[in-house]
Scaffold this motif. Structure first.
Motif, mmCIF file in Angstrom:
data_model
loop_
_atom_site.group_PDB
_atom_site.id
_atom_site.type_symbol
_atom_site.label_atom_id
_atom_site.label_comp_id
_atom_site.label_asym_id
_atom_site.label_seq_id
_atom_site.Cartn_x
_atom_site.Cartn_y
_atom_site.Cartn_z
ATOM 1 N N PHE A 48 -77.324 -66.196 50.359
ATOM 2 C CA PHE A 48 -77.843 -65.258 50.624
ATOM 3 C C PHE A 48 -77.427 -64.014 49.396
ATOM 4 O O PHE A 48 -77.989 -63.362 48.347
ATOM 5 C CB PHE A 48 -77.198 -64.183 51.559
ATOM 6 N N ILE A 51 -79.643 -64.584 46.271
ATOM 7 C CA ILE A 51 -80.537 -63.151 46.218
ATOM 8 C C ILE A 51 -80.313 -62.472 45.960
ATOM 9 O O ILE A 51 -80.961 -61.490 44.843
ATOM 10 C CB ILE A 51 -81.750 -63.812 47.276
ATOM 11 N N TYR A 52 -79.401 -61.546 46.852
ATOM 12 C CA TYR A 52 -79.297 -60.549 46.322
ATOM 13 C C TYR A 52 -77.966 -59.545 45.556
ATOM 14 O O TYR A 52 -78.075 -58.852 45.028
ATOM 15 C CB TYR A 52 -78.932 -60.076 47.523
ATOM 16 N N GLY A 95 -86.584 -66.898 42.842
ATOM 17 C CA GLY A 95 -86.666 -66.281 42.955
ATOM 18 C C GLY A 95 -87.342 -65.494 41.244
ATOM 19 O O GLY A 95 -87.550 -63.861 41.513
ATOM 20 N N LEU A 101 -88.945 -58.228 48.904
ATOM 21 C CA LEU A 101 -87.070 -58.714 49.808
ATOM 22 C C LEU A 101 -87.602 -58.450 51.446
ATOM 23 O O LEU A 101 -86.583 -57.115 51.339
ATOM 24 C CB LEU A 101 -86.329 -59.150 49.099
ATOM 25 N N VAL A 106 -87.508 -63.812 52.891
ATOM 26 C CA VAL A 106 -86.107 -64.274 52.546
ATOM 27 C C VAL A 106 -85.539 -65.822 53.022
ATOM 28 O O VAL A 106 -85.143 -66.775 52.641
ATOM 29 C CB VAL A 106 -84.435 -63.371 52.419
ATOM 30 N N TRP A 107 -86.377 -65.822 54.252
ATOM 31 C CA TRP A 107 -85.879 -66.572 55.423
ATOM 32 C C TRP A 107 -86.811 -67.751 54.447
ATOM 33 O O TRP A 107 -86.316 -68.862 55.378
ATOM 34 C CB TRP A 107 -86.874 -66.762 56.787
ATOM 35 N N TYR A 151 -78.656 -63.345 57.315
ATOM 36 C CA TYR A 151 -79.090 -62.017 56.372
ATOM 37 C C TYR A 151 -78.784 -60.553 57.045
ATOM 38 O O TYR A 151 -78.237 -59.565 56.942
ATOM 39 C CB TYR A 151 -80.633 -62.287 56.909
ATOM 40 N N ASN A 155 -77.091 -58.167 55.231
ATOM 41 C CA ASN A 155 -78.275 -57.077 55.156
ATOM 42 C C ASN A 155 -77.580 -55.801 55.567
ATOM 43 O O ASN A 155 -77.630 -54.516 54.905
ATOM 44 C CB ASN A 155 -78.921 -57.146 55.247
#
Length: 161
Positions: A48, A51-52, A95, A101, A106-107, A151, A155
């Motif tokens: 996670f 990615i973020y 990425g 996104l 994302v999954w 997520y 998130n």
């Protein structure tokens, strides 16, 4: 009410706190049958943040989390670290091609990353120790299924501020 973004220090505290919570989930005592279904929480949180928050969490962090996983889960030192670094490179590579996104994208990225991590770990364990833990497949499947929980919780927490 105006929502202000997190400062860099606050963001770093959130990232560290999420890794601490995930490590507690990884080592919480369970019966043998239940522990086979334990998701790879530390790796899921790592994915996670890769990615973020790529500015805070990168390959060096993946290596450190892998070493911590090796120590917490009593695997040979460096096995999970190597698998985490390979997985981090694969997330960084994917990425580059992601423009938007949302949960489904994302999954999918997380699913590929979890599979890369587990396959790399299996390969390293087989080459170095001549062992192959097929029971880790259950943990992989549970991790893929429960990814939306990670997520949504992380998130949601980030978007709260």
């Amino acid at each position: 009410m105006i929502k202000t973004p997190l400062s860099p220090f606050q963001s770093l505290i959130v990232v560290i706190a999420s890794f601490v919570v995930a490590s507690v989930i990884n080592i919480y005592p369970m019966s043998l049958e239940a522990s086979l279904l334990r998701p790879m929480a530390l790796i899921m949180v790592l994915i996670f943040w890769l990615i973020y928050k790529p500015n805070y969490v990168g390959v060096v962090t993946a290596f450190a989390i892998g070493i911590i996983s090796d120590l917490l889960l009593d695997t040979r030192l460096g096995q999970q670290a190597f698998a985490a670094v390979v997985m981090a490179f694969s997330v960084r590579f994917m990425g580059q091609y992601i423009k938007q996104l949302n949960l489904s994208i994302v999954w999918a990225v997380a699913t590929v990353a979890l599979i890369v991590f587990q396959l790399t770990l299996w390969l390293v364990q087989y080459l170095t120790q001549n062992i192959f833990f097929t029971s880790a497949l259950f943990s992989l499947i549970v991790s893929i299924i429960t990814w939306p929980l990670v997520y949504m919780s992380l998130n949601h927490f980030i978007k709260k501020y």
